[in-house]
Design a protein around this motif. Structure first.
Motif, PDB file in Angstrom:
ATOM      1  N   ASN A 291      -6.173   4.252   2.039  1.00 50.17           N
ATOM      2  CA  ASN A 291      -6.197   3.166   1.070  1.00 50.17           C
ATOM      3  C   ASN A 291      -4.902   2.374   1.160  1.00 50.17           C
ATOM      4  O   ASN A 291      -3.821   2.945   1.116  1.00 50.17           O
ATOM      5  CB  ASN A 291      -6.350   3.744  -0.345  1.00 50.17           C
ATOM      6  CG  ASN A 291      -6.752   2.677  -1.331  1.00 50.17           C
ATOM      7  OD1 ASN A 291      -6.270   1.560  -1.265  1.00 50.17           O
ATOM      8  ND2 ASN A 291      -7.635   3.042  -2.241  1.00 50.17           N
ATOM      9  N   SER A 292      -5.015   1.056   1.321  1.00 46.61           N
ATOM     10  CA  SER A 292      -3.838   0.203   1.495  1.00 46.61           C
ATOM     11  C   SER A 292      -3.493  -0.536   0.208  1.00 46.61           C
ATOM     12  O   SER A 292      -3.181  -1.710   0.218  1.00 46.61           O
ATOM     13  CB  SER A 292      -4.081  -0.799   2.627  1.00 46.61           C
ATOM     14  OG  SER A 292      -5.224  -1.586   2.349  1.00 46.61           O
ATOM     15  N   GLY A 293      -3.594   0.123  -0.891  1.00 46.58           N
ATOM     16  CA  GLY A 293      -3.182  -0.499  -2.139  1.00 46.58           C
ATOM     17  C   GLY A 293      -4.276  -1.258  -2.844  1.00 46.58           C
ATOM     18  O   GLY A 293      -3.999  -2.121  -3.660  1.00 46.58           O
TER      19      GLY A 293
ATOM     20  N   CYS B 243     -11.250   0.311  -2.917  1.00 51.57           N
ATOM     21  CA  CYS B 243     -12.236   0.165  -1.855  1.00 51.57           C
ATOM     22  C   CYS B 243     -13.172   1.355  -1.858  1.00 51.57           C
ATOM     23  O   CYS B 243     -12.808   2.460  -2.239  1.00 51.57           O
ATOM     24  CB  CYS B 243     -11.568   0.070  -0.488  1.00 51.57           C
ATOM     25  SG  CYS B 243     -10.394  -1.272  -0.366  1.00 51.57           S
ATOM     26  N   SER B 244     -14.348   1.090  -1.386  1.00 54.95           N
ATOM     27  CA  SER B 244     -15.291   2.173  -1.170  1.00 54.95           C
ATOM     28  C   SER B 244     -14.991   2.831   0.159  1.00 54.95           C
ATOM     29  O   SER B 244     -14.683   2.160   1.145  1.00 54.95           O
ATOM     30  CB  SER B 244     -16.728   1.621  -1.175  1.00 54.95           C
ATOM     31  OG  SER B 244     -17.634   2.626  -0.787  1.00 54.95           O
ATOM     32  N   LYS B 245     -15.056   4.153   0.229  1.00 54.60           N
ATOM     33  CA  LYS B 245     -14.770   4.882   1.449  1.00 54.60           C
ATOM     34  C   LYS B 245     -15.992   4.995   2.347  1.00 54.60           C
ATOM     35  O   LYS B 245     -15.931   5.600   3.411  1.00 54.60           O
ATOM     36  CB  LYS B 245     -14.240   6.274   1.124  1.00 54.60           C
ATOM     37  CG  LYS B 245     -12.887   6.246   0.406  1.00 54.60           C
ATOM     38  CD  LYS B 245     -12.350   7.645   0.216  1.00 54.60           C
ATOM     39  CE  LYS B 245     -10.989   7.618  -0.469  1.00 54.60           C
ATOM     40  NZ  LYS B 245     -10.426   8.976  -0.654  1.00 54.60           N
ATOM     41  N   ASP B 246     -17.112   4.437   1.916  1.00 56.01           N
ATOM     42  CA  ASP B 246     -18.325   4.487   2.734  1.00 56.01           C
ATOM     43  C   ASP B 246     -18.198   3.528   3.897  1.00 56.01           C
ATOM     44  O   ASP B 246     -17.855   2.365   3.733  1.00 56.01           O
ATOM     45  CB  ASP B 246     -19.545   4.125   1.886  1.00 56.01           C
ATOM     46  CG  ASP B 246     -19.772   5.141   0.784  1.00 56.01           C
ATOM     47  OD1 ASP B 246     -19.356   6.306   0.961  1.00 56.01           O
ATOM     48  OD2 ASP B 246     -20.352   4.766  -0.252  1.00 56.01           O
TER      49      ASP B 246
ATOM     50  N   PRO C  52      -6.569  -6.170  -3.341  1.00 58.18           N
ATOM     51  CA  PRO C  52      -5.237  -5.607  -3.600  1.00 58.18           C
ATOM     52  C   PRO C  52      -4.976  -5.429  -5.088  1.00 58.18           C
ATOM     53  O   PRO C  52      -5.419  -6.219  -5.920  1.00 58.18           O
ATOM     54  CB  PRO C  52      -4.293  -6.643  -2.982  1.00 58.18           C
ATOM     55  CG  PRO C  52      -5.076  -7.906  -2.956  1.00 58.18           C
ATOM     56  CD  PRO C  52      -6.511  -7.505  -2.747  1.00 58.18           C
ATOM     57  N   GLU C  53      -4.235  -4.379  -5.413  1.00 58.76           N
ATOM     58  CA  GLU C  53      -3.869  -4.118  -6.801  1.00 58.76           C
ATOM     59  C   GLU C  53      -2.556  -4.793  -7.177  1.00 58.76           C
ATOM     60  O   GLU C  53      -2.264  -4.998  -8.346  1.00 58.76           O
ATOM     61  CB  GLU C  53      -3.749  -2.608  -7.029  1.00 58.76           C
ATOM     62  CG  GLU C  53      -5.067  -1.858  -6.840  1.00 58.76           C
ATOM     63  CD  GLU C  53      -4.896  -0.355  -7.040  1.00 58.76           C
ATOM     64  OE1 GLU C  53      -3.725   0.089  -7.096  1.00 58.76           O
ATOM     65  OE2 GLU C  53      -5.908   0.348  -7.135  1.00 58.76           O
ATOM     66  N   LYS C  54      -1.752  -5.138  -6.191  1.00 59.85           N
ATOM     67  CA  LYS C  54      -0.466  -5.766  -6.459  1.00 59.85           C
ATOM     68  C   LYS C  54      -0.654  -7.192  -6.960  1.00 59.85           C
ATOM     69  O   LYS C  54      -1.415  -7.961  -6.393  1.00 59.85           O
ATOM     70  CB  LYS C  54       0.381  -5.765  -5.180  1.00 59.85           C
ATOM     71  CG  LYS C  54       1.751  -6.404  -5.354  1.00 59.85           C
ATOM     72  CD  LYS C  54       2.529  -6.379  -4.046  1.00 59.85           C
ATOM     73  CE  LYS C  54       3.869  -7.081  -4.194  1.00 59.85           C
ATOM     74  NZ  LYS C  54       4.626  -7.072  -2.909  1.00 59.85           N
TER      75      LYS C  54
END
Length: 280
Positions: free
Chosen positions: A6-8, A11-14, A234-236
């Motif tokens: 996860n890059s911040g 996201c779904s991991k599917d 992005p969460e940032k």
């Protein structure tokens, strides 16, 4: 299966198998070219200046345009010869009086040839929505267009290094390099000049020597099946700098230590002994 990181973002991991349409690089090469005594096509102002003085200094050079022609190599299936013409806008400075320096412009044109492998293609590609200025030629009312079966040639080049500049008399023999005439320079190149180019024949000639670093490659359309995940939001949050306190922002910047430490040979620079890769 490769590990997902996860890059911040959320996201779904599917993972899904998707097909993408892109370009495949079939062959490429890099080159370091030195072009000596290339004629510069000057503006009318520049031509008047070099007719009065021989003290000229080149200030900057910038690649503004390039034309690439591609042809099949006879008796070598899958190989193509690339004829590359590069247009360089150069700004000069000349002394026309005591302490009086004046700038003027000119265009230098160089040519190079490359032979690369581009495979074979027998399929005509049709695409919609292409403009009149694209590499394809429009031929249908609905915007669909057709391309040839030739591969696509790509040139990547940095602005050249100016190695030498000199003014020569038109009546003295010189080994200058001339790739075209003034009338053959594209309009898009001339549009970036301050005035029209001079076509006077019996006038002084300005010559430059240029060094180029370039990469040339041949591509063809290709489709690939890959693993993909959805786009990560992005969460940032975007944060604006405090404009009312510029000194606080400056204090947060890291000191540019690398700018005060010139690189050495052991630090990555190399001199000589570099092999060329087939570009001529």
């Amino acid at each position: 299966m490769a590990e997902y990181r996860n890059s911040g973002g959320n996201c779904s991991k599917d993972r899904d198998m998707i097909c993408i349409d892109t370009y495949r690089v079939l062959d490429s090469c890099r080159d370091k070219d030195c072009f000596e005594d290339v004629r510069v096509y000057l503006t009318c102002v520049g031509q008047e200046i070099i007719d009065r003085t021989g003290v000229v200094r080149a200030k900057s050079a910038k690649v503004v345009w390039s034309c690439i022609d591609i042809d099949n190599v006879p008796f070598n299936r899958g190989f193509y010869q690339l004829f590359i013409k590069i247009y360089v806008k150069i700004i000069f400075e000349a002394c026309i009086g005591q302490g009086n320096m004046q700038e003027f412009e000119g265009v230098a044109v160089v040519e190079k040839k490359v032979i690369l492998f581009g495979s074979e293609g027998n399929v005509s590609v049709f695409k919609s929505g292409l403009s009149q200025n694209s590499a394809f030629c429009s031929c249908h009312k609905n915007g669909a267009s057709q391309s040839s079966t030739l591969p696509i040639a790509v040139l990547e080049v940095v602005d050249p290094i100016i190695l030498n500049t000199k003014v020569v008399d038109p009546h003295k023999p010189c080994r200058c390099t001339c790739c075209c005439t003034v009338d053959e320079i594209p309009d898009c190149v001339c549009a970036g000049l301050s005035c029209d180019l001079s076509d006077e024949a019996d006038s002084n000639i300005l010559l430059v020597s240029l060094g180029f670093f370039s990469v040339v490659r041949i591509e063809r359309p290709a489709q690939y099946l890959i693993n993909a995940v959805e786009y990560c939001v992005p969460e940032k949050e975007c944060v604006l700098p405090p404009v009312e306190d510029p000194c606080s922002l400056f204090k947060q910047m890291d000191f540019p230590t690398a700018e005060f430490c010139p690189p050495s040979i052991s630090g990555g620079l190399s001199y000589g002994g570099e092999k060329k890769c087939g570009c001529t």
